[in-house]
Design a protein around this motif. Structure first.
Motif, PDB file in Angstrom:
ATOM      1  N   ASP A  98     -29.812  72.470  46.727  1.00  0.00           N
ATOM      2  CA  ASP A  98     -30.581  71.348  46.972  1.00  0.00           C
ATOM      3  C   ASP A  98     -29.920  69.997  46.715  1.00  0.00           C
ATOM      4  O   ASP A  98     -28.780  70.238  46.483  1.00  0.00           O
ATOM      5  CB  ASP A  98     -31.781  70.924  45.988  1.00  0.00           C
ATOM      6  CG  ASP A  98     -32.913  72.101  47.013  1.00  0.00           C
ATOM      7  OD1 ASP A  98     -33.025  72.815  48.286  1.00  0.00           O
ATOM      8  OD2 ASP A  98     -33.245  72.523  46.426  1.00  0.00           O
ATOM      9  N   HIS A  99     -29.857  69.350  47.644  1.00  0.00           N
ATOM     10  CA  HIS A  99     -28.279  68.054  47.229  1.00  0.00           C
ATOM     11  C   HIS A  99     -29.325  67.101  46.423  1.00  0.00           C
ATOM     12  O   HIS A  99     -30.213  66.804  46.997  1.00  0.00           O
ATOM     13  CB  HIS A  99     -28.317  67.558  48.527  1.00  0.00           C
ATOM     14  CG  HIS A  99     -27.623  68.392  49.650  1.00  0.00           C
ATOM     15  ND1 HIS A  99     -26.472  69.261  48.880  1.00  0.00           N
ATOM     16  CD2 HIS A  99     -27.786  68.858  50.249  1.00  0.00           C
ATOM     17  CE1 HIS A  99     -25.719  69.991  49.424  1.00  0.00           C
ATOM     18  NE2 HIS A  99     -26.528  69.906  51.104  1.00  0.00           N
ATOM     19  N   THR A 144     -30.613  63.244  45.778  1.00  0.00           N
ATOM     20  CA  THR A 144     -31.242  62.378  45.652  1.00  0.00           C
ATOM     21  C   THR A 144     -29.727  61.082  45.405  1.00  0.00           C
ATOM     22  O   THR A 144     -30.149  60.255  45.946  1.00  0.00           O
ATOM     23  CB  THR A 144     -32.928  61.675  45.807  1.00  0.00           C
ATOM     24  OG1 THR A 144     -33.083  63.031  46.537  1.00  0.00           O
ATOM     25  CG2 THR A 144     -32.777  60.335  47.027  1.00  0.00           C
ATOM     26  N   LYS A 159     -33.908  63.734  42.784  1.00  0.00           N
ATOM     27  CA  LYS A 159     -34.278  64.713  43.525  1.00  0.00           C
ATOM     28  C   LYS A 159     -35.286  64.014  43.573  1.00  0.00           C
ATOM     29  O   LYS A 159     -36.676  64.061  43.133  1.00  0.00           O
ATOM     30  CB  LYS A 159     -34.128  65.865  43.296  1.00  0.00           C
ATOM     31  CG  LYS A 159     -34.916  66.894  44.814  1.00  0.00           C
ATOM     32  CD  LYS A 159     -33.452  66.450  45.967  1.00  0.00           C
ATOM     33  CE  LYS A 159     -33.874  67.733  47.198  1.00  0.00           C
ATOM     34  NZ  LYS A 159     -33.367  66.995  48.319  1.00  0.00           N
ATOM     35  N   THR A 170     -35.302  73.685  40.710  1.00  0.00           N
ATOM     36  CA  THR A 170     -34.791  72.401  41.436  1.00  0.00           C
ATOM     37  C   THR A 170     -33.927  71.916  41.215  1.00  0.00           C
ATOM     38  O   THR A 170     -32.656  71.463  41.632  1.00  0.00           O
ATOM     39  CB  THR A 170     -36.211  70.756  42.086  1.00  0.00           C
ATOM     40  OG1 THR A 170     -37.351  71.438  42.155  1.00  0.00           O
ATOM     41  CG2 THR A 170     -35.077  70.102  42.441  1.00  0.00           C
ATOM     42  N   TYR A 182     -38.954  64.018  46.525  1.00  0.00           N
ATOM     43  CA  TYR A 182     -39.555  65.006  48.280  1.00  0.00           C
ATOM     44  C   TYR A 182     -40.484  63.740  48.972  1.00  0.00           C
ATOM     45  O   TYR A 182     -41.516  64.082  48.560  1.00  0.00           O
ATOM     46  CB  TYR A 182     -40.086  66.310  47.661  1.00  0.00           C
ATOM     47  CG  TYR A 182     -39.325  66.895  47.754  1.00  0.00           C
ATOM     48  CD1 TYR A 182     -38.193  68.046  48.639  1.00  0.00           C
ATOM     49  CD2 TYR A 182     -38.286  66.940  46.432  1.00  0.00           C
ATOM     50  CE1 TYR A 182     -37.052  69.010  47.997  1.00  0.00           C
ATOM     51  CE2 TYR A 182     -37.655  68.304  45.731  1.00  0.00           C
ATOM     52  CZ  TYR A 182     -36.959  69.185  46.943  1.00  0.00           C
ATOM     53  OH  TYR A 182     -36.279  70.061  46.379  1.00  0.00           O
ATOM     54  N   ARG A 201     -31.685  74.288  41.455  1.00  0.00           N
ATOM     55  CA  ARG A 201     -30.946  74.827  42.709  1.00  0.00           C
ATOM     56  C   ARG A 201     -29.929  73.748  42.937  1.00  0.00           C
ATOM     57  O   ARG A 201     -29.462  74.265  43.722  1.00  0.00           O
ATOM     58  CB  ARG A 201     -32.316  74.463  43.471  1.00  0.00           C
ATOM     59  CG  ARG A 201     -33.144  76.108  44.065  1.00  0.00           C
ATOM     60  CD  ARG A 201     -34.285  75.499  44.591  1.00  0.00           C
ATOM     61  NE  ARG A 201     -33.619  75.662  45.985  1.00  0.00           N
ATOM     62  CZ  ARG A 201     -33.361  76.257  46.789  1.00  0.00           C
ATOM     63  NH1 ARG A 201     -33.654  77.289  46.717  1.00  0.00           N
ATOM     64  NH2 ARG A 201     -32.828  76.259  48.044  1.00  0.00           N
ATOM     65  N   MET A 202     -29.934  72.586  42.350  1.00  0.00           N
ATOM     66  CA  MET A 202     -28.978  71.948  42.886  1.00  0.00           C
ATOM     67  C   MET A 202     -27.439  71.913  42.434  1.00  0.00           C
ATOM     68  O   MET A 202     -26.478  71.584  42.384  1.00  0.00           O
ATOM     69  CB  MET A 202     -29.709  69.760  42.457  1.00  0.00           C
ATOM     70  CG  MET A 202     -30.183  69.358  42.737  1.00  0.00           C
ATOM     71  SD  MET A 202     -30.881  68.043  43.147  1.00  0.00           S
ATOM     72  CE  MET A 202     -31.534  68.491  40.902  1.00  0.00           C
TER      73      MET A 202
END
Length: 320
Positions: A51-52, A54, A9, A42, A11, A45-46
């Motif tokens: 959260d998606h 990367t 992931k 994170t 950002y 959450r994925m």
């Protein structure tokens, strides 16, 4: 079972999770550790599709979260205990979760009893203490009777009785063959709860191993010896090729030799021992050793200007 494969992931320029691969297996409590900013939240959450990624993939019993029909019956999670409408009672909060996930209404009463909130079931969440809110979040995670449970800082706000209760609950869930994945900053509590550890730093996997192996690999084990016949003991140990270093308060520290062997060598030479104790680092010490290079924020005691005293603060305030 939770499977992570190359999970990444980003950002912008920041890489929060970096090609993370591991499997969280059923039947044991798996602790999820890492310094602040390591990417634990994170990652969780994925797993839940909040959260998606990367890049990479994460699966729950072979499926993505958005493929699960009635997801609370597959995986229950406590990520943010405050995620409750303040004007809704504990009972109604759980009831709408149950009805939206095909969970029988009777489960609401069952989980309220499990977490000890039956007496306040009809009270609004806005009046709950932090510990009560935490128990309500745990009740929501248990609601669908899922085979996978995920807890982020589950002991926050709990008193000693509550901490003992959640520790026992997590172990019981694992003994039932469920997958239990728990993140916490309380190393002493994790040491009492987890069987296996997944440790990350700066988003990367640092360790995926049993609790015992983690401590053994990332810490020093030795035997501490205290004796009034120091020189005699040193002679006995040196003759046997045993390595000895000075310890604190006049003790000796012996690496690579079991306590039984040291005792036998001392007895052979008639040396009196006042202490003969194997020493092993705590989980906290092992964790800090492994993650020392991955800590994002370092505090340095003794630097910077001292804090003003109460009197100085008051004088400053009066002067405007």
């Amino acid at each position: 079972m939770i499977e992570l494969e190359g999970l990444t992931k980003r950002y912008g320029e920041k890489v929060a999770v970096d090609r993370l691969t591991c499997t969280v297996r059923p039947g044991i409590v798996t602790g999820f550790l890492g310094p602040n900013g390591a990417g634990k939240s994170t990652t969780m959450r994925m797993i839940l599709g909040l959260d998606h990624p990367t890049a990479g993939d994460v699966r729950i019993d072979g499926m993505h979260y958005d493929q699960l029909k009635d997801p609370l019956t597959y995986i229950g999670a406590l990520l943010e205990a405050k995620g409750v409408h303040p004007g809704r009672s504990a009972y109604n909060h759980l009831l709408w979760l149950a009805q939206s996930n095909g969970v029988p209404d009777r489960r609401v009463r069952e989980v309220l009893e499990t977490v000890g909130l039956t007496a306040v079931a009809r009270k609004k969440a806005k009046g709950f203490s932090m510990g009560m809110g935490q128990r309500l979040g745990i009740a929501a995670a248990l609601l669908g009777d899922p085979q996978i449970l995920m807890f982020d800082e589950p002991v926050n706000g709990l008193d000693p009785e509550g901490i003992h209760w959640i520790r026992t609950l997590m172990k019981s869930l694992a003994e039932q063959g469920r997958t239990v994945f728990v993140s916490s900053h309380l190393m002493s509590e994790m040491a009492l709860t987890a069987d296996h550890l997944v440790v990350i730093g700066q988003g990367r996997l640092l360790a995926d191993t049993s609790m015992a192996q983690f401590i053994e690999r990332n810490s020093r084990s030795y035997v501490r010896v205290r004796t009034p016949q120091r020189e005699a003991l040193l002679d006995a140990l040196h003759r046997a090729g045993v390595t000895v270093v000075d310890g604190a308060d006049g003790t000796l520290e012996v690496d690579g030799t079991p306590a039984e062997k040291i005792g036998e060598l001392a007895a052979r030479d008639g040396v009196v021992l006042h202490e003969l104790s194997p020493q092993q680092a705590s989980l906290e010490e092992a964790f800090m050793q492994l993650t020392a290079e991955s800590v994002e924020y370092h505090a340095h005691p003794g630097t910077g200007a001292p804090l003003p005293s109460q009197q100085q603060w008051g004088e400053s305030w009066r002067k405007g």
